[in-house]
Motif scaffolding. Structure first.
Motif, PDB file in Angstrom:
ATOM      1  N   ARG A  55       0.821  -1.215   0.000  1.00  0.00           N
ATOM      2  CA  ARG A  55       0.000   0.000   0.000  1.00  0.00           C
ATOM      3  C   ARG A  55       0.852   1.261   0.000  1.00  0.00           C
ATOM      4  N   SER A  56       0.305   2.298  -0.568  1.00  0.00           N
ATOM      5  CA  SER A  56       1.040   3.555  -0.686  1.00  0.00           C
ATOM      6  C   SER A  56       1.254   4.203   0.673  1.00  0.00           C
ATOM      7  N   PRO A  57       2.476   4.652   0.930  1.00  0.00           N
ATOM      8  CA  PRO A  57       2.706   5.427   2.154  1.00  0.00           C
ATOM      9  C   PRO A  57       2.463   6.922   1.939  1.00  0.00           C
ATOM     10  N   HIS A  58       2.044   7.288   0.761  1.00  0.00           N
ATOM     11  CA  HIS A  58       1.866   8.704   0.425  1.00  0.00           C
ATOM     12  C   HIS A  58       0.397   9.030   0.168  1.00  0.00           C
ATOM     13  N   ALA A  59       0.033  10.255   0.511  1.00  0.00           N
ATOM     14  CA  ALA A  59      -1.350  10.684   0.287  1.00  0.00           C
ATOM     15  C   ALA A  59      -1.628  10.916  -1.194  1.00  0.00           C
ATOM     16  N   HIS A  60      -0.601  11.306  -1.932  1.00  0.00           N
ATOM     17  CA  HIS A  60      -0.799  11.659  -3.340  1.00  0.00           C
ATOM     18  C   HIS A  60       0.563  11.547  -4.020  1.00  0.00           C
ATOM     19  N   ALA A  61       0.709  10.642  -4.930  1.00  0.00           N
ATOM     20  CA  ALA A  61       2.018  10.457  -5.558  1.00  0.00           C
ATOM     21  C   ALA A  61       1.858   9.810  -6.925  1.00  0.00           C
ATOM     22  N   LYS A  62       2.735  10.200  -7.845  1.00  0.00           N
ATOM     23  CA  LYS A  62       2.782   9.515  -9.137  1.00  0.00           C
ATOM     24  C   LYS A  62       3.592   8.241  -8.963  1.00  0.00           C
ATOM     25  N   MET A  84      -7.653  -8.531   5.395  1.00  0.00           N
ATOM     26  CA  MET A  84      -7.132  -7.202   5.750  1.00  0.00           C
ATOM     27  C   MET A  84      -6.754  -7.159   7.227  1.00  0.00           C
ATOM     28  N   SER A  85      -5.738  -6.385   7.551  1.00  0.00           N
ATOM     29  CA  SER A  85      -5.461  -6.076   8.952  1.00  0.00           C
ATOM     30  C   SER A  85      -6.383  -4.928   9.364  1.00  0.00           C
ATOM     31  N   ARG A  86      -6.469  -4.690  10.658  1.00  0.00           N
ATOM     32  CA  ARG A  86      -7.309  -3.568  11.117  1.00  0.00           C
ATOM     33  C   ARG A  86      -6.798  -2.251  10.557  1.00  0.00           C
ATOM     34  N   SER A  87      -5.496  -2.124  10.518  1.00  0.00           N
ATOM     35  CA  SER A  87      -4.917  -0.889   9.995  1.00  0.00           C
ATOM     36  C   SER A  87      -5.300  -0.704   8.522  1.00  0.00           C
ATOM     37  N   GLU A  88      -5.279  -1.777   7.765  1.00  0.00           N
ATOM     38  CA  GLU A  88      -5.708  -1.681   6.365  1.00  0.00           C
ATOM     39  C   GLU A  88      -7.184  -1.329   6.269  1.00  0.00           C
ATOM     40  N   VAL A  89      -7.981  -1.894   7.170  1.00  0.00           N
ATOM     41  CA  VAL A  89      -9.420  -1.590   7.159  1.00  0.00           C
ATOM     42  C   VAL A  89      -9.630  -0.095   7.358  1.00  0.00           C
ATOM     43  N   LEU A  90      -8.929   0.462   8.369  1.00  0.00           N
ATOM     44  CA  LEU A  90      -9.162   1.877   8.657  1.00  0.00           C
ATOM     45  C   LEU A  90      -8.602   2.772   7.551  1.00  0.00           C
ATOM     46  N   LYS A  91      -7.448   2.394   7.012  1.00  0.00           N
ATOM     47  CA  LYS A  91      -6.828   3.246   5.994  1.00  0.00           C
ATOM     48  C   LYS A  91      -7.471   3.100   4.621  1.00  0.00           C
ATOM     49  N   ALA A  92      -7.888   1.896   4.294  1.00  0.00           N
ATOM     50  CA  ALA A  92      -8.147   1.631   2.879  1.00  0.00           C
ATOM     51  C   ALA A  92      -9.431   0.869   2.603  1.00  0.00           C
ATOM     52  N   SER A  93     -10.373   0.879   3.544  1.00  0.00           N
ATOM     53  CA  SER A  93     -11.721   0.447   3.151  1.00  0.00           C
ATOM     54  C   SER A  93     -12.526   1.729   2.963  1.00  0.00           C
ATOM     55  N   GLY A  94     -13.802   1.722   3.246  1.00  0.00           N
ATOM     56  CA  GLY A  94     -14.610   2.883   2.883  1.00  0.00           C
ATOM     57  C   GLY A  94     -15.265   3.596   4.047  1.00  0.00           C
ATOM     58  N   PRO A  95     -14.536   4.483   4.724  1.00  0.00           N
ATOM     59  CA  PRO A  95     -15.169   5.269   5.791  1.00  0.00           C
ATOM     60  C   PRO A  95     -16.252   6.171   5.218  1.00  0.00           C
ATOM     61  N   THR A  96     -16.958   6.867   6.088  1.00  0.00           N
ATOM     62  CA  THR A  96     -18.008   7.742   5.590  1.00  0.00           C
ATOM     63  C   THR A  96     -17.415   9.096   5.210  1.00  0.00           C
ATOM     64  N   ALA A  97     -18.255   9.938   4.638  1.00  0.00           N
ATOM     65  CA  ALA A  97     -17.819  11.270   4.227  1.00  0.00           C
ATOM     66  C   ALA A  97     -17.679  12.171   5.449  1.00  0.00           C
ATOM     67  N   GLU A 155      -0.357  16.458   8.781  1.00  0.00           N
ATOM     68  CA  GLU A 155       0.065  17.408   7.747  1.00  0.00           C
ATOM     69  C   GLU A 155       0.541  16.668   6.497  1.00  0.00           C
ATOM     70  N   ASP A 156       1.082  15.467   6.722  1.00  0.00           N
ATOM     71  CA  ASP A 156       1.608  14.682   5.602  1.00  0.00           C
ATOM     72  C   ASP A 156       0.509  13.928   4.849  1.00  0.00           C
ATOM     73  N   GLY A 157      -0.723  14.121   5.272  1.00  0.00           N
ATOM     74  CA  GLY A 157      -1.819  13.449   4.586  1.00  0.00           C
ATOM     75  C   GLY A 157      -1.951  11.981   4.954  1.00  0.00           C
ATOM     76  N   ARG A 158      -1.243  11.559   5.994  1.00  0.00           N
ATOM     77  CA  ARG A 158      -1.335  10.147   6.396  1.00  0.00           C
ATOM     78  C   ARG A 158      -2.269  10.022   7.598  1.00  0.00           C
ATOM     79  N   LEU A 159      -2.950   8.895   7.655  1.00  0.00           N
ATOM     80  CA  LEU A 159      -3.899   8.654   8.742  1.00  0.00           C
ATOM     81  C   LEU A 159      -3.130   8.416  10.042  1.00  0.00           C
TER      82      LEU A 159
END
Lengths: 81, 747, 164, 289
Positions: free
Chosen positions: B47-54, B281-294, B661-665
């Motif tokens: 998984r990406s460690p960055h919030a936005h990256a090419k 998925m691990s719990r961390s993956e669930v929180l980072k990369a499943s579908g939280p609400t808006a 600030e780094d855009g990471r959870l």
């Protein structure tokens, strides 16, 4: 004729009209007639809408019948959780 | 589908043990991660460690060379040329040219053990070019904000908005200026809520087995396996019916398991490795990369006369749903003022993209945020005008025939009944302790019908098996069995309900939108009626009379009246025992997309104590009152009420997505993503109101979602009263409440 | 990676398995012993779905290494019923609808059984604090707490009855 | 990762001293396993100390002081009435860590050596004047608990050194201690602020005091000014105000997902007052509880 109430964000696709009268006996016919009358509505309807017919909300049941005096609203697509 | 208007029920409304109870208290029940297959490999996801990256390059050669590694997949291993929702789904499942949020999947790996797979992940070399990100909804709409995806906006967005605004809606009626002019008090406030997660305890898990011939099987925890089949088929370029999906027992979903995250990756790995692949998925993956609400930023303005009549209301909702279109601003706008009769009303909604995971549905998706803002303003108006909050709501409450704020007129509904029950409940008049406030709020969820298919078959012993396509999250097999028992007139214990796989039944929408008990229940009753018709025919054949002269009651065929002839009744077991020789198996089946799902209103009362020195809030007493239409199994209806309230309390007080600030959870474990624990809550009292839904034979309304809508404003109103400061931002965490108490404002 | 041969006892039965020292007791119970009743909800000891007892002490099996089970007695949800006869807690959880999705249920039952062994007459507050490490997202805990309190009452009455 | 089960402290120290990679000691494992799982730290050598004789013992020495073995779990401390009677605050601090399940495993020394500024067991030990016994390649030494953490995740232990016991002084007469922490929920959180107060009275006047704060600085810290503020007083309003001011003044916290600088600084004063009142009540009616 059936009077279809649109949401006001759609006025710019209907020349300002918020109520459009169409000839239709089913939900599918309503949607088809709306696009024929106002082609600008095509992407809106393709993206998915719900239709309220006399208080019942129709999304998939396009064969749902409509009476001439039915109260019909075009609504945004419903989602559930 | 019309209401039977049956007043006496034999089984409906009783509280029998659920059929899957034993499995679930003994550890036998098999959930997503409990499946094993011979020769199975284990998967893991990079998984990406960055919030936005090419993504400039992915070099998996070292990982692939590691002993035990059998397959690695990247975006190239999925279908090409997808468009629209399918493209979004694929892009979210595995990144293409860019990673769009912290935790975005980049590659998948299958190996002979979990440890080997995880070790191998570290050997995949990804070259990123980090680019600016944005995670806040207001910041994402501002000039100069990084653009998540050019051209993502659809036809609905007017000119001049930031490209991150991808959908827009606007509707209303009446004369707002005149309405506000007629008001004695107008409150105009801004509100903000943070993103929260469904917090199901079972992480996403699946076991995939896909052959090179395109035929495959998938076992997974999901709210809707036909949805999974369609989505996975699209993403892998398979023929839909070549993929057979079985829904495991599901360890909670709340809307978050109505889409796919890892299932397509597991299938792609399996296809490439030629072996079954399990992916959890691990719990961390669930929180980072499943579908939280808006998350939401909102403005609400409402006017009221001094005798408590609402004169006008407007609202603007800005909601971010992650790096894809789909924030539920349409539901928020439609339902925000759903409790009130309003002649002058206007709504506006913005769907905004940010560098966060693609939001998924969460229990009444979109409704709680709107309710928080609107019911807070309602409370402030009542407070300012010295009016009772329940009496004032009653004065404005919608009822059958009222034109809803979103247009259509309501059919029979139960808001007034819940408000009256709240007013008359002892909780409402109980004395309050020091530093304690009482909050009241109402809420609504309109529910959903959806594609539904149910098959029912009579066994040789006269017992009945019911096959449904809606996974059982909270006891729905018990509800279906009760409805089948009632319809056929046989004991509850003689009905077996199974959730069938996608190869065994027509398409079913997920258990979402509070639809399972309503829609599968309705189809179960109709399927039972079809089977009863066949049972009557067999009896008629045996007696040599017309089927019309046979009556079915209490699980047996009777001649209907003396003219039909004098025959001993034939029980279901009698007929079933001979069915092979009287025409073959007896079944009933029903397919529908029912539209009469009604909707459910609720009113909640809560007492909250606030520690004036620390800003810490404690829920001291809680009462949920909600319209169930007809409670099939009251214990599980109460359970839905209580669970919804608990989730709402968590959302109100302590749950939030914290991005750095780094855009990471920052809080990707349960230690820091603070859902309520047992010691945080009091008992949650419930009152079931029953205003039958005219669109269901037994009057059922879905009850699952409404319960999360009132708690946000109810708790906020209570804290506002306890502290003397209006709480306009969630969560109402201690630092925020303390600042308010100290007069430093709401940050 | 060298694996270690572990001999342990699960629900009274001797079992052995080969464990990588990085594997948790939960991994070993599920993947090597074939007992999937304990669930992984978090992997960090925050949710309690993997609760088991180790030499009689309630623990999260995700926070114990498989190799640490050497020579120990492990009790899991699979050992709670006596053959076909449910433990009173199990029976009461079904009757009280104290579960919805059921994923947290095995952990909560194991934890509650440990509580009632230690404290047969807990207050509601004591039950809530004892179970604070067992997350349930479906029920709001209400029916769980009621089921536990009522089972404790029944068990006390049974004991008094037995003494008479 | 190599897993070791030494049967003596000497063996354990030998393994640690010879190790060339990352070494971790395993007692309760509630931090080590989380770090392993999250891929934060995967030790090359993991030394399970639970097979060393005596590490599970809670011992009261003839002078009334206590020695607590390095593998004693929190739950075992809360099952020791004599220890609770002497040092309720120390036991409270340990008891607040994690869930019932975590209590079945977590240890005082583990909590200390993990080096978290928010460790709940540490302020109570500091306030009590506890020390730890250390053994290592260069022999044995005894170090005050407050001198062990040197920063987040860092300790004063040298390579090959390990703690062999926690020593808590004799309670003596007319003393009382207490630990309170602030968390947003009722359980299962990391302390946003922690405060321990240990004091002794003569009649109703405080004659000795130690105040320790957690989660408000890079390490838990002993706050001498806070103790000074209440020594010689009857914990009257003025003394409490001075205590709160001294506690808040000693804070050097950070803004993070768990709390703000402003909040932590304020709440440190609030907790110091509340903990002092409990400790004072325990001291003034010592034995009466």
């Amino acid at each position: 004729m059936v009077a279809v109430n649109l949401w006001s964000g759609l006025r710019r696709f209907t020349g300002g009209a918020e109520v459009v009268e169409v000839e239709a006996a089913t939900v599918a016919e309503v949607l088809k007639a709306l696009v024929e009358a106002h082609p600008g509505l095509d992407p809106v309807i393709k993206a998915g809408v719900s239709v309220a017919v006399d208080g019942e909300i129709v999304q998939r049941a396009l064969n749902h019948p409509i009476q001439p005096d039915s109260e019909v609203f075009l609504l945004q697509q419903f989602r559930g959780g | 589908m019309a209401l039977d208007n049956k007043s006496e029920f034999k089984y409906i409304g009783t509280r029998p043990n659920r059929p899957d109870g034993l499995d679930k208290v003994t550890g036998r029940a098999r959930y997503g991660a409990d499946a094993y297959a011979p020769g199975m490999l284990h998967g893991a996801v990079l998984r990406s460690p960055h919030a936005h990256a090419k993504i400039l390059n992915i070099d998996a050669s070292k990982a692939l060379a590691m002993e035990g590694v059998k397959a690695i997949v990247t975006r190239n291993d999925f279908a090409k040329g997808l468009e629209g929702d399918d493209w979004d789904l694929l892009e979210n499942t595995i990144a293409g040219e860019k990673t769009l949020y912290d935790g975005h999947a980049v590659a998948g790996i299958a190996a002979t053990s979990v440890l080997v797979a995880k070790d191998a992940l570290k050997l995949i070399e990804v070259e990123y070019e980090v680019i600016p990100h944005v995670t806040d909804v207001d910041a994402a709409m501002a000039d100069g904000a990084p653009v998540i995806r050019e051209g993502a906006a659809d036809h609905s967005v007017p000119e001049g908005l930031h490209p991150n605004v991808v959908r827009y809606t606007e509707f209303g009626r009446g004369d707002l200026d005149a309405g506000f002019a007629a008001a004695d008090m107008v409150v105009d406030r801004s509100f903000k809520t943070e993103a929260v997660h469904q917090g199901y305890i079972e992480p996403h898990a699946c076991l995939a087995d896909l052959g090179a011939d395109g035929r495959g099987e998938l076992w997974c925890c999901t709210q809707g396996h036909w949805f999974v089949r369609r989505m996975c088929s699209a993403l892998l370029g398979l023929e839909t019916t070549q993929l057979r999906v079985t829904a495991s027992e599901i360890g909670g979903g709340f809307g978050g398991k109505t889409t796919v995250f890892i299932d397509p990756i597991a299938l792609a790995l399996s296809r490439k490795a030629g072996k079954p692949v399990k992916l959890v998925m691990s719990r961390s993956e669930v929180l980072k990369a499943s579908g939280p609400t808006a998350s939401a930023s909102m403005d609400v303005k409402m006017g009221m006369t001094k005798d408590g009549k609402l004169t006008a209301a407007t609202a603007s909702f800005r909601m971010q749903g992650g790096a894809f279109p789909g924030a539920p601003m349409d539901m928020t706008t439609m339902l925000a003022f759903s409790c009130y009769a309003l002649d002058n009303v206007h709504h506006e909604g913005f769907d905004v993209m940010t560098n966060r995971p693609k939001q998924a549905a969460y229990r009444a998706p979109g409704a709680p945020m709107g309710a928080f803002a609107v019911e807070s303003v309602m409370d402030e108006l009542c407070e300012g005008l010295g009016l009772d909050p329940i009496e004032t709501r009653l004065k404005n409450a919608v009822k059958e025939g009222t034109k809803s704020a979103f247009g259509p007129r309501y059919k029979a509904i139960g808001l007034i009944e819940t408000l009256e029950a709240a007013r008359d409940h002892p909780h409402y008049s109980a004395p309050l302790a020091e530093n304690t406030g009482r909050g009241v709020a109402s809420g609504y969820w309109m529910n959903w019908g959806g594609e539904t298919s149910v098959s029912l078959a009579i066994g040789e012993d006269g017992a009945v098996q019911v096959g449904v396509g809606t996974p059982d999250i909270g006891g729905s097999r018990a509800s279906m069995a009760l409805m089948a028992a009632e319809a056929i007139g046989i004991p509850y214990e003689n009905v077996r309900v199974n959730v069938l796989d996608t190869a065994a039944l027509g398409t079913n929408e997920p258990s979402h939108g509070s639809r399972a008990t309503y829609a599968s229940g309705l189809a179960t009753i109709e399927a039972a009626r079809e089977a009863i018709g066949k049972l009557c025919q067999r009896a008629a054949d045996k007696w040599g009379i017309d089927a019309e002269a046979v009556e079915w009651k209490d699980g047996a065929a009777y001649p209907s009246g003396p003219n039909a002839g004098d025959f001993e009744p034939l029980s279901i077991a009698d007929i079933a025992g001979e069915m092979g020789s009287t025409g073959g198996p007896i079944t009933g089946h029903h397919d529908a997309s029912p539209t009469g799902f009604g909707g459910s209103f609720g009113t909640h009362i809560v007492d909250v104590h606030v520690d004036p020195d620390t800003g810490r809030s404690t829920v001291k007493r809680y009462t949920v009152i909600q319209d169930a239409g007809k409670a099939i199994h009251p214990s599980y209806v109460e359970g839905q009420f209580q669970g919804g309230a608990a989730q709402g309390i968590g959302w109100a007080l302590n749950e939030e997505y914290v991005y750095g600030e780094d855009g990471r959870l920052q809080n990707d474990v349960f230690l820091d993503y603070r859902i309520p624990v047992a010691s945080d809550l009091p008992m949650i009292d419930t009152v079931i109101v029953e205003v039958p839904n005219p669109g269901h034979p037994y009057g059922v309304r879905g009850v699952g979602e409404t319960g999360i809508t009132p708690p946000l404003p109810a708790v906020a109103n209570a804290i506002s009263h306890a502290t003397g400061h209006r709480m306009t931002r969630l969560p109402m965490s201690p630092p925020r409440v303390l600042r308010a108490i100290q007069g430093k404002g709401i940050s | 990676m060298t694996r270690i041969h572990v001999n342990t006892t699960v629900n009274g039965d001797k079992v052995d398995f080969l464990a990588d020292p990085r594997e948790t007791l939960l991994d070993c119970l599920r993947d090597k012993v074939g007992m999937t009743g304990a669930k992984e909800g978090c992997g960090t000891g925050d949710c309690g779905a993997c609760s088991v007892t180790l030499d009689g002490r309630l623990v999260c099996s995700c926070l114990v290494l498989g190799v640490e089970a050497e020579g120990k007695q492990v009790e899991t949800i699979e050992g709670m019923a006596n053959g076909g006869e449910l433990h009173p807690l199990q029976q009461k959880f079904i009757e009280y609808a104290a579960l919805q999705c059921g994923i947290c249920t095995p952990g909560i039952l194991v934890a509650t059984q440990a509580l009632l062994k230690k404290n047969p007459d807990p207050t509601e507050e004591e039950v809530r604090y004892w179970l604070a490490g067992n997350l349930c997202r479906c029920t709001g805990y209400d029916k769980i707490i009621r089921a536990v309190m009522d089972t404790a009452k029944d068990l006390r009455a049974e004991k008094v009855g037995g003494d008479v | 990762m190599r897993y070791h089960t030494p049967a003596s402290f000497d063996d354990a120290v030998g393994i640690a001293a010879d190790a060339t990679g990352v070494t971790r000691f395993l007692a309760g494992g509630t931090d080590v396993l989380v770090q392993l799982r999250a891929d934060i730290v995967t030790p090359d050598d993991l030394i399970d100390v639970k097979h060393i004789p005596g590490v599970r013992d809670i011992t009261q020495n003839s002078d009334g002081s206590w020695a607590i073995g390095i593998a004693v779990a929190g739950a075992e401390m809360t099952e020791c009435p004599a220890l609770i009677a002497d040092w309720p605050g120390v036991v409270e601090g340990m008891d607040l860590i994690g869930s019932t399940q975590v209590q079945g495993r977590a240890t005082l020394v583990g909590n200390l050596c993990n080096g978290s500024p928010a460790a709940d067991a540490v302020p109570g030990m500091i306030a009590a004047g506890a020390t730890v016994s250390i053994t290592g390649p260069d022999g044995n030494r005894t170090v005050a608990v407050e001198d062990i953490p040197t920063g987040p995740g860092r300790t004063a232990l040298n390579k090959g050194e390990m703690v062999t016991a926690v020593n808590i002084p004799a309670r003596g007469d007319n003393g009382g201690d207490a630990y309170l922490r602030f968390i947003p929920r009722t359980e299962m959180d990391i302390a946003v602020v922690g405060c321990a107060v240990n004091l002794r009275v003569d009649g109703d006047v405080i004659t000795e005091a130690r105040v320790a704060l957690g989660a408000v600085a890079p390490t838990a810290r002993l706050v001498a000014d806070a103790a000074t503020a209440i020594i010689g007083t009857t914990l009257d309003e003025g003394a409490l105000a001075a205590l709160a001011a001294a506690a808040s003044a000693a804070c050097n916290p950070i803004d993070d997902k768990r709390g703000t600088i402003e909040f932590r600084t304020h709440v440190a004063g609030v907790l110091a007052q509340r903990a002092a009142k409990i400790a004072y009540a325990r001291a003034t009616c010592a034995g009466g509880e």
